[in-house]
Design an enzyme around this catalytic site. Structure first.
Site, short mmCIF file in Angstrom:
data_model
loop_
_atom_site.label_atom_id
_atom_site.label_comp_id
_atom_site.label_asym_id
_atom_site.label_seq_id
_atom_site.Cartn_x
_atom_site.Cartn_y
_atom_site.Cartn_z
N GLU A 155 0.89 -1.19 -0.13
CA GLU A 155 -0.06 -0.02 -0.09
C GLU A 155 0.86 1.27 0.12
O GLU A 155 1.67 1.30 1.00
CB GLU A 155 -0.95 0.07 1.23
N ASN A 194 -6.56 -2.47 6.59
CA ASN A 194 -6.95 -2.28 7.92
C ASN A 194 -8.29 -1.55 8.20
O ASN A 194 -8.94 -2.04 9.29
CB ASN A 194 -5.89 -1.66 8.87
#
Ligand SMILES: NC(=O)c1ccc[n+]([C@@H]2O[C@H](COP(=O)([O-])OP(=O)(O)OC[C@H]3O[C@@H](n4cnc5c(N)ncnc54)[C@H](O)[C@@H]3O)[C@@H](O)[C@H]2O)c1
Length: 287
Positions: A155, A194
């Site tokens: 990411e 997340n």
């Protein structure tokens, strides 16, 4: 500088993630200097890398000669000053704001002025590290997944200060040199993975807490009904219940939404030391 010109990468911190990042970079052909807090921690970091590379050889993922060559490209130091020659620095030190701010302040002086400084942080705002470094346009998030040699995702999380050139550079480096698949998210707590994972794990814990089903049935239902490799309670144990709780608290502080509120049972399990697989017990026992 183009990604192919990156000859030496600096990695700050050689714990769980840092050691994996060192391995990924060395296996991709660059020299790596990692730093740790003391000589003992340098040795521990090097041992961790050696064990992981040996496992890759055992599993047939890496030839003996390539393993030896990768290990030969890695050096460790107990002093951040050893990163003065790095063409790119990736920070993977302990997830504490004060520690990371101090590291980025120091890196701003140590690394050559044009060098990009990346952080593997899961929750600390990249913009704060960018400002601390004194080179805000050259700081960016590069968030690897555990274990970095195995997980394909990276990411990329630009701060509001990150330049387009910096982002393009780390994207090209991550894709072309490290062979990762890059996704991009804004510099907000949790990024993509997340932000989705934590409310899902919390929902599963709430179902268990409310007695809807046994832990085994919750996990089996998700595994077979949604074709996940692992059910949510087993996954929470693997991530670590303390880590899961800490990420939830950060998400809740940032967004104030009920979906990020940690379930009471999770807090109590962490207080009791049932931290998941690493502690030998969590939702399951690991004897
Ligand atoms: N654990 C995960 O699954 C995961 C996944 C993605 C990102 N992250 C992020 O990666 C980073 C590291 O996490 P980890 O799980 O590897 O933690 P860890 O505790 O295993 O490793 C951190 C290491 O940093 C070292 N360190 C601390 N201060 C230092 C300093 N000033 N200079 C050099 N080394 C220093 C510590 O000695 C330790 O070995 C954190 O920012 C975390 O949010 C973790």
């Amino acid at each position: 500088m183009g990604p192919a010109e990156v000859r030496r990468v600096g990695v700050v911190g050689c714990g769980l993630m840092g050691s994996g990042i060192v391995e990924v970079v060395a296996r991709a052909g660059a020299a790596v200097t990692f730093t740790e807090g003391s000589e003992e921690l340098v040795t521990a970091g090097r041992d961790r890398i050696e064990r992981s590379i040996a496992r890759a050889v055992e599993r047939g993922k890496l030839e003996d000669a390539a393993a030896e060559a990768a290990l030969g490209r890695i050096e460790g130091a107990a002093d951040l000053g050893a990163l003065a020659g790095a063409d790119l620095v990736i920070e993977a030190a302990t997830e504490r704001l004060d520690a990371k701010l101090a590291i980025f302040r120091a890196l701003g002086d140590i690394a050559r002025p044009e060098v990009v400084l990346a952080s593997n942080t899961s929750s600390i705002p990249i913009v704060e590290l960018a400002i601390a470094s004194g080179r805000p346009e050259l700081v960016v998030g590069m968030h690897f997944f555990n274990p970095p040699p195995v997980m394909a995702l990276l990411e990329l999380t630009p701060a509001i200060t990150t330049s387009a050139d910096t982002l393009a550079f780390v994207r090209a480096y991550g894709t072309d040199v490290l062979g990762k698949t890059c996704v991009q998210a804004r510099d907000e707590a949790g990024f993509i993975v997340n932000r989705l994972l934590i409310p899902y794990l919390f929902d599963a814990i709430r179902l268990y807490e409310r007695g809807l089903a046994t832990r085994e049935d919750i996990d089996t239902a998700v595994q077979l009904g949604l074709a996940h490799p692992m059910g949510p309670l087993r996954l929470a144990d693997l991530v670590g219940l303390d880590t899961t709780l800490a990420i939830g608290e950060i998400l809740q502080a940032e967004f104030g939404e009920a979906r990020y509120a940690p379930p009471p049972l999770l807090r109590r399990m962490v207080a009791a030391g049932a931290l998941g697989r690493k502690a030998g017990r969590g939702f399951y026992r690991y004897d």
